[in-house]
Design a protein around this motif. Structure first.
Motif, PDB file in Angstrom:
ATOM      1  N   GLU A  19       0.803  -1.358   0.033  1.00 44.69           N
ATOM      2  CA  GLU A  19       0.115  -0.099   0.050  1.00 44.69           C
ATOM      3  C   GLU A  19       0.889   1.350  -0.168  1.00 44.69           C
ATOM      4  O   GLU A  19       0.604   2.335  -0.668  1.00 44.69           O
ATOM      5  CB  GLU A  19      -0.865   0.183   1.213  1.00 44.69           C
ATOM      6  N   ARG A  20       1.927   1.186   0.844  1.00 45.04           N
ATOM      7  CA  ARG A  20       2.817   2.079   0.928  1.00 45.04           C
ATOM      8  C   ARG A  20       3.715   2.577  -0.640  1.00 45.04           C
ATOM      9  O   ARG A  20       3.466   3.823  -1.061  1.00 45.04           O
ATOM     10  CB  ARG A  20       4.104   2.016   1.812  1.00 45.04           C
ATOM     11  N   ARG A  21       3.899   1.782  -1.232  1.00 43.79           N
ATOM     12  CA  ARG A  21       4.616   1.808  -2.512  1.00 43.79           C
ATOM     13  C   ARG A  21       3.441   2.085  -3.409  1.00 43.79           C
ATOM     14  O   ARG A  21       3.751   3.187  -4.467  1.00 43.79           O
ATOM     15  CB  ARG A  21       5.027   0.401  -2.845  1.00 43.79           C
ATOM     16  N   GLU A  22       2.379   1.892  -3.423  1.00 45.38           N
ATOM     17  CA  GLU A  22       1.459   2.145  -4.415  1.00 45.38           C
ATOM     18  C   GLU A  22       1.127   3.666  -4.289  1.00 45.38           C
ATOM     19  O   GLU A  22       0.866   4.285  -5.233  1.00 45.38           O
ATOM     20  CB  GLU A  22       0.052   1.314  -4.265  1.00 45.38           C
ATOM     21  N   ILE A  23       0.801   4.342  -3.111  1.00 49.34           N
ATOM     22  CA  ILE A  23       0.703   5.320  -2.713  1.00 49.34           C
ATOM     23  C   ILE A  23       1.820   6.524  -3.088  1.00 49.34           C
ATOM     24  O   ILE A  23       1.809   7.541  -3.756  1.00 49.34           O
ATOM     25  CB  ILE A  23       0.625   5.783  -1.192  1.00 49.34           C
ATOM     26  N   ALA A  24       3.078   5.748  -3.082  1.00 45.23           N
ATOM     27  CA  ALA A  24       4.246   6.616  -3.417  1.00 45.23           C
ATOM     28  C   ALA A  24       4.302   6.808  -5.082  1.00 45.23           C
ATOM     29  O   ALA A  24       4.450   7.752  -5.628  1.00 45.23           O
ATOM     30  CB  ALA A  24       5.480   5.995  -3.169  1.00 45.23           C
ATOM     31  N   ALA A  25       3.812   5.672  -5.785  1.00 42.25           N
ATOM     32  CA  ALA A  25       3.856   5.654  -7.198  1.00 42.25           C
ATOM     33  C   ALA A  25       2.888   6.529  -7.794  1.00 42.25           C
ATOM     34  O   ALA A  25       2.823   7.168  -8.578  1.00 42.25           O
ATOM     35  CB  ALA A  25       3.612   4.252  -7.511  1.00 42.25           C
ATOM     36  N   ASN A  26       1.630   6.710  -7.136  1.00 40.10           N
ATOM     37  CA  ASN A  26       0.281   7.397  -7.305  1.00 40.10           C
ATOM     38  C   ASN A  26       0.865   8.918  -7.354  1.00 40.10           C
ATOM     39  O   ASN A  26       0.712   9.724  -8.284  1.00 40.10           O
ATOM     40  CB  ASN A  26      -0.752   7.244  -6.853  1.00 40.10           C
ATOM     41  N   GLY A  27       1.397   9.422  -6.323  1.00 35.12           N
ATOM     42  CA  GLY A  27       2.021  10.715  -6.135  1.00 35.12           C
ATOM     43  C   GLY A  27       2.872  10.984  -7.115  1.00 35.12           C
ATOM     44  O   GLY A  27       2.882  12.384  -7.462  1.00 35.12           O
ATOM     45  N   CYS A  28       3.640  10.251  -7.322  1.00 33.05           N
ATOM     46  CA  CYS A  28       5.017  10.352  -8.193  1.00 33.05           C
ATOM     47  C   CYS A  28       4.494  10.845  -9.517  1.00 33.05           C
ATOM     48  O   CYS A  28       4.678  11.636 -10.202  1.00 33.05           O
ATOM     49  CB  CYS A  28       6.024   9.236  -8.169  1.00 33.05           C
ATOM     50  N   GLU A  29       3.434   9.972 -10.126  1.00 29.78           N
ATOM     51  CA  GLU A  29       2.799  10.165 -11.266  1.00 29.78           C
ATOM     52  C   GLU A  29       2.146  11.279 -11.616  1.00 29.78           C
ATOM     53  O   GLU A  29       2.176  11.866 -12.604  1.00 29.78           O
ATOM     54  CB  GLU A  29       1.935   8.772 -11.810  1.00 29.78           C
ATOM     55  N   LYS A  30       1.423  11.680 -10.576  1.00 32.41           N
ATOM     56  CA  LYS A  30       0.621  12.949 -10.773  1.00 32.41           C
ATOM     57  C   LYS A  30       1.649  14.063 -10.851  1.00 32.41           C
ATOM     58  O   LYS A  30       1.331  15.009 -11.278  1.00 32.41           O
ATOM     59  CB  LYS A  30      -0.326  12.977  -9.622  1.00 32.41           C
ATOM     60  N   VAL A  31       2.584  14.248  -9.794  1.00 34.16           N
ATOM     61  CA  VAL A  31       3.690  15.320  -9.879  1.00 34.16           C
ATOM     62  C   VAL A  31       4.213  15.458 -11.344  1.00 34.16           C
ATOM     63  O   VAL A  31       4.481  16.365 -11.916  1.00 34.16           O
ATOM     64  CB  VAL A  31       4.423  15.007  -8.683  1.00 34.16           C
ATOM     65  N   ARG A  32       4.926  14.232 -11.538  1.00 39.26           N
ATOM     66  CA  ARG A  32       5.716  14.309 -12.893  1.00 39.26           C
ATOM     67  C   ARG A  32       5.034  14.658 -14.123  1.00 39.26           C
ATOM     68  O   ARG A  32       5.413  15.157 -15.086  1.00 39.26           O
ATOM     69  CB  ARG A  32       6.512  12.993 -13.121  1.00 39.26           C
TER      70      ARG A  32
END
Length: 384
Positions: A353-366
């Motif tokens: 779950e932690r990795r998924e949240i990090a990946a989601n945030g990264c995608e939105k920001v980039r």
């Protein structure tokens, strides 16, 4: 278009310059030694000499400088500034009224205050990331550290202004200690300026007077609240959180004061913004953002960099996160120290779950919050 880029010792110079070039602008960078600390007449001569050499469509700087505005106003050239500090006392200079100005503020709370005061030269613009640079690094995601915090603890001598008030009256000292403690426990609303009563203000001015002048509209109450008491709240909060987490988990701290010694906290000293910081964020299971309390609603640069680097962000509440991101999907925020510990326990346990949240945030920001996109927003504003 030809841009004169004012380069001082600020973050993001390289990222913004690269974005301007990528958008097809011709960029000429000139040094502005020591930024705010440069004597106005020396800085002015540097700028004037450069403007005499060629025609520019606009001048750009991170943060706003009244000296630059005055010169641009006389030269009839647009001055674009992007403020990433809050407070930034220069935006309360009367020079902000100059028609050459396009002042972009990352903190909507400050933007709203100035707009309501009738200042039409200020505009709202959140901060950004250099997605291409961060993607090139790949940032590894080896998750070598459980918890990291990168930032100042305001322990350096230049930040210890609160200590200058040791000799105020016992009543005033007790009053200030009380409101600092109350503010420390409240997120999303800052009331320190409103609680600067006349009798308390008189005591503060007696011991450590502000330096009001005819060039700024920032009140003494605001100066004390933002530059002294909000900084003290932040210093106490960061120290208490690191002490709490150091006892239970262990924390990696990256800060400019190498003398900071907290049990369970490994002080790595200062780190390079471009070379080291993205890897620290990517390789920490949890990255803390503890916002400087004078930032009213805005998302600080640290938070953008954490998400843009692929790191998991755990932050205090700031209203503007909700304008761009979904809590517990793109990032996580805590309400108080108890909630902070509970969420650390949870996300250290549930790795997927932690990795998924990090990946989601990264995608939105980039994808949505790059310097190139912010440049487009600036130019649209300038063109009206």
């Amino acid at each position: 278009m030809k841009v004169l880029f004012i380069e001082w010792n600020s973050y993001c110079n390289e990222d913004m310059r690269s974005a301007l070039i990528a958008k097809g602008y011709s960029v000429r960078a000139i040094p502005f030694p020591d930024g705010v600390r440069t004597r106005a007449d020396d800085a002015g001569r540097i700028l004037c000499r450069e403007l005499e050499k060629g025609e520019y469509d606009f001048v750009f700087s991170f943060n706003y400088f009244p000296t630059i505005s005055e010169i641009c106003q006389k030269a009839g050239i647009k001055y674009l500034s992007w403020v990433y500090d809050s407070p930034h006392i220069q935006v309360y200079s009367y020079t902000v009224l100059n028609t050459c100005n396009y002042i972009f503020l990352f903190d909507y709370g400050v933007y709203e205050e100035l707009r309501q005061a009738g200042i039409s030269t200020v505009h709202y613009l959140p901060l950004a990331v250099n997605a291409k640079r961060l993607a090139r690094r790949n940032n590894r995601n080896n998750l070598l550290v459980d918890i990291s915090f990168v930032g100042s603890l305001y322990t350096e001598q230049k930040h210890r202004i609160y200590n200058k008030f040791e000799n105020i009256s016992p009543y005033a000292k007790g009053y200030l200690n009380a409101i600092v403690q109350v503010q420390k426990g409240i997120y999303g609303q800052n009331f320190l300026k409103e609680l600067m009563r006349p009798d308390i203000l008189e005591e503060l001015q007696r011991v450590y007077p502000t330096d009001p002048n005819a060039l700024t509209a920032m009140s003494p109450e605001a100066v004390y609240a933002d530059y002294v008491f909000n900084r003290q709240v932040t210093a106490m909060e960061r120290w208490e959180i690191l002490t709490l987490l150091g006892k239970k988990y262990g924390v990696q701290l990256c800060t400019s004061d190498g003398s900071v010694n907290i049990p369970g906290v490994r002080n790595q000293g200062a780190v390079d913004y471009y070379r080291d910081m993205p890897d620290i964020f990517a390789n920490s299971k949890i990255n803390l953002n503890i916002t400087l309390r004078s930032i009213r609603t805005g998302i600080p640069l640290r938070a953008w960099d954490i998400m843009g680097s692929g790191g998991f962000l755990l932050t205090n509440f700031q209203q503007e996160f909700l304008n761009y991101f979904e809590p517990n999907t793109d990032f996580v925020y805590y309400d108080d120290y108890t909630d902070l510990v509970a969420k650390i326990d949870y996300y250290l346990t549930y790795e997927k779950e932690r990795r998924e949240i990090a990946a989601n945030g990264c995608e939105k920001v980039r994808n949505g919050h790059t310097y190139e996109k912010r440049v487009d927003e600036m130019i649209r504003t300038v063109r009206g």
